[in-house]
Design a protein around this motif. Sequence first.
Motif, PDB file in Angstrom:
ATOM      1  N   LYS A 180       0.796  -1.223   0.000  1.00 19.68           N
ATOM      2  CA  LYS A 180       0.000   0.000   0.000  1.00 19.68           C
ATOM      3  C   LYS A 180       0.829   1.273   0.000  1.00 19.68           C
ATOM      4  O   LYS A 180       0.281   2.356  -0.199  1.00 19.68           O
ATOM      5  CB  LYS A 180      -0.936   0.006   1.214  1.00 19.68           C
ATOM      6  CG  LYS A 180      -1.943  -1.136   1.203  1.00 19.68           C
ATOM      7  CD  LYS A 180      -2.814  -1.121   2.448  1.00 19.68           C
ATOM      8  CE  LYS A 180      -3.817  -2.262   2.428  1.00 19.68           C
ATOM      9  NZ  LYS A 180      -4.645  -2.307   3.656  1.00 19.68           N
ATOM     10  N   ASP A 181       2.120   1.193   0.270  1.00 16.00           N
ATOM     11  CA  ASP A 181       2.905   2.426   0.282  1.00 16.00           C
ATOM     12  C   ASP A 181       4.240   2.198  -0.415  1.00 16.00           C
ATOM     13  O   ASP A 181       4.619   1.065  -0.732  1.00 16.00           O
ATOM     14  CB  ASP A 181       3.106   2.958   1.711  1.00 16.00           C
ATOM     15  CG  ASP A 181       3.843   1.982   2.622  1.00 16.00           C
ATOM     16  OD1 ASP A 181       4.829   1.361   2.178  1.00 16.00           O
ATOM     17  OD2 ASP A 181       3.443   1.843   3.790  1.00 16.00           O
ATOM     18  N   VAL A 182       4.949   3.289  -0.651  1.00 17.92           N
ATOM     19  CA  VAL A 182       6.183   3.243  -1.438  1.00 17.92           C
ATOM     20  C   VAL A 182       7.229   2.365  -0.773  1.00 17.92           C
ATOM     21  O   VAL A 182       7.906   1.570  -1.440  1.00 17.92           O
ATOM     22  CB  VAL A 182       6.726   4.665  -1.666  1.00 17.92           C
ATOM     23  CG1 VAL A 182       8.110   4.611  -2.301  1.00 17.92           C
ATOM     24  CG2 VAL A 182       5.771   5.462  -2.545  1.00 17.92           C
ATOM     25  N   GLN A 183       7.393   2.472   0.543  1.00 16.42           N
ATOM     26  CA  GLN A 183       8.424   1.682   1.211  1.00 16.42           C
ATOM     27  C   GLN A 183       8.159   0.192   1.072  1.00 16.42           C
ATOM     28  O   GLN A 183       9.090  -0.600   0.919  1.00 16.42           O
ATOM     29  CB  GLN A 183       8.514   2.062   2.693  1.00 16.42           C
ATOM     30  CG  GLN A 183       9.713   1.437   3.406  1.00 16.42           C
ATOM     31  CD  GLN A 183      11.042   1.832   2.754  1.00 16.42           C
ATOM     32  OE1 GLN A 183      11.324   3.018   2.563  1.00 16.42           O
ATOM     33  NE2 GLN A 183      11.875   0.848   2.403  1.00 16.42           N
ATOM     34  N   GLN A 184       6.899  -0.213   1.108  1.00 19.30           N
ATOM     35  CA  GLN A 184       6.581  -1.627   0.908  1.00 19.30           C
ATOM     36  C   GLN A 184       6.989  -2.090  -0.492  1.00 19.30           C
ATOM     37  O   GLN A 184       7.478  -3.210  -0.661  1.00 19.30           O
ATOM     38  CB  GLN A 184       5.091  -1.869   1.131  1.00 19.30           C
ATOM     39  CG  GLN A 184       4.654  -1.798   2.590  1.00 19.30           C
ATOM     40  CD  GLN A 184       3.153  -2.028   2.721  1.00 19.30           C
ATOM     41  OE1 GLN A 184       2.353  -1.397   2.044  1.00 19.30           O
ATOM     42  NE2 GLN A 184       2.778  -2.943   3.595  1.00 19.30           N
ATOM     43  N   LEU A 185       6.767  -1.235  -1.480  1.00 14.56           N
ATOM     44  CA  LEU A 185       7.155  -1.576  -2.849  1.00 14.56           C
ATOM     45  C   LEU A 185       8.676  -1.686  -2.978  1.00 14.56           C
ATOM     46  O   LEU A 185       9.198  -2.582  -3.645  1.00 14.56           O
ATOM     47  CB  LEU A 185       6.617  -0.539  -3.825  1.00 14.56           C
ATOM     48  CG  LEU A 185       5.087  -0.427  -3.907  1.00 14.56           C
ATOM     49  CD1 LEU A 185       4.693   0.761  -4.777  1.00 14.56           C
ATOM     50  CD2 LEU A 185       4.491  -1.705  -4.465  1.00 14.56           C
ATOM     51  N   VAL A 186       9.379  -0.763  -2.322  1.00 20.35           N
ATOM     52  CA  VAL A 186      10.842  -0.800  -2.319  1.00 20.35           C
ATOM     53  C   VAL A 186      11.328  -2.074  -1.622  1.00 20.35           C
ATOM     54  O   VAL A 186      12.216  -2.774  -2.114  1.00 20.35           O
ATOM     55  CB  VAL A 186      11.407   0.451  -1.619  1.00 20.35           C
ATOM     56  CG1 VAL A 186      12.904   0.306  -1.347  1.00 20.35           C
ATOM     57  CG2 VAL A 186      11.159   1.694  -2.469  1.00 20.35           C
ATOM     58  N   ASP A 187      10.740  -2.382  -0.470  1.00 16.68           N
ATOM     59  CA  ASP A 187      11.155  -3.561   0.288  1.00 16.68           C
ATOM     60  C   ASP A 187      10.891  -4.854  -0.484  1.00 16.68           C
ATOM     61  O   ASP A 187      11.621  -5.837  -0.325  1.00 16.68           O
ATOM     62  CB  ASP A 187      10.428  -3.610   1.635  1.00 16.68           C
ATOM     63  CG  ASP A 187      10.954  -2.593   2.629  1.00 16.68           C
ATOM     64  OD1 ASP A 187      12.047  -2.043   2.396  1.00 16.68           O
ATOM     65  OD2 ASP A 187      10.279  -2.358   3.651  1.00 16.68           O
ATOM     66  N   PHE A 188       9.853  -4.865  -1.312  1.00 16.54           N
ATOM     67  CA  PHE A 188       9.565  -6.051  -2.112  1.00 16.54           C
ATOM     68  C   PHE A 188      10.744  -6.363  -3.025  1.00 16.54           C
ATOM     69  O   PHE A 188      11.189  -7.516  -3.122  1.00 16.54           O
ATOM     70  CB  PHE A 188       8.301  -5.847  -2.938  1.00 16.54           C
ATOM     71  CG  PHE A 188       7.924  -7.040  -3.772  1.00 16.54           C
ATOM     72  CD1 PHE A 188       7.073  -8.019  -3.274  1.00 16.54           C
ATOM     73  CD2 PHE A 188       8.413  -7.195  -5.061  1.00 16.54           C
ATOM     74  CE1 PHE A 188       6.737  -9.128  -4.040  1.00 16.54           C
ATOM     75  CE2 PHE A 188       8.082  -8.298  -5.835  1.00 16.54           C
ATOM     76  CZ  PHE A 188       7.242  -9.268  -5.313  1.00 16.54           C
TER      77      PHE A 188
END
Length: 215
Positions: A180-188
């Motif tokens: 749901k947020d940018v950091q989650q996408l980065v962490d993926f």
Amino acid sequence: MTTTPSTRTPWIVGVSGASGTPYAAATIRALLEAGEAVDLVVSRAARLTVLDETGISFRDAHWRGDLAAWLGWAGEDPRLDAVRYWPAGDFAAGPSSGSYRAKGMVVVPASTAAVAGIALGLSKDLLQRAADVNLKERRPVVVCVRETPLNRGTLRHLVELDEAGAVVLPAAPGFYAGLKDVQQLVDFVAGKILDVLGVPHTLFERWRGELGSTR
């Protein structure tokens, strides 16, 4: 994890000048949190990108404090003791030699210039030289390319890297895990890198084979 100079075997992380330095920060942070040692090489172009994307001026003489700010940690965080920093222009650095102990290397983000330099064996800086060394030593090498669209030349260079034994890992986050947020996408993306390296992490929830299973 505490290591002595004789037993320390790091992952080399090379940061090139492509946009996407948060991917590098997430990867470094996750490796250190997993108890891994890291050798860090930041290209000259990457310093400009770090400054543009984070406002942090990454300097050789003050790398520890600058890295801590980049990772969102306090400068005295003991996890930083597991990091060794090598200036990009230092061709006498440890990672420039195949006899230097290392587990492998990640280039994140990988610019098209870095991709070309590694594929062609140009070794124009320590980042490219270290990647070439790890390829010839048959160690794991992950190239996290962050560019779109890709021209024919870059596609050919990526195929050459694959044929040389590298894993080409585009910075392409998945959305199936309820991110749901940018950091989650980065962490993926950082999690996918650690998966290739075989380093345990909890950066994203894994697909378990049924709808809604990751949420």
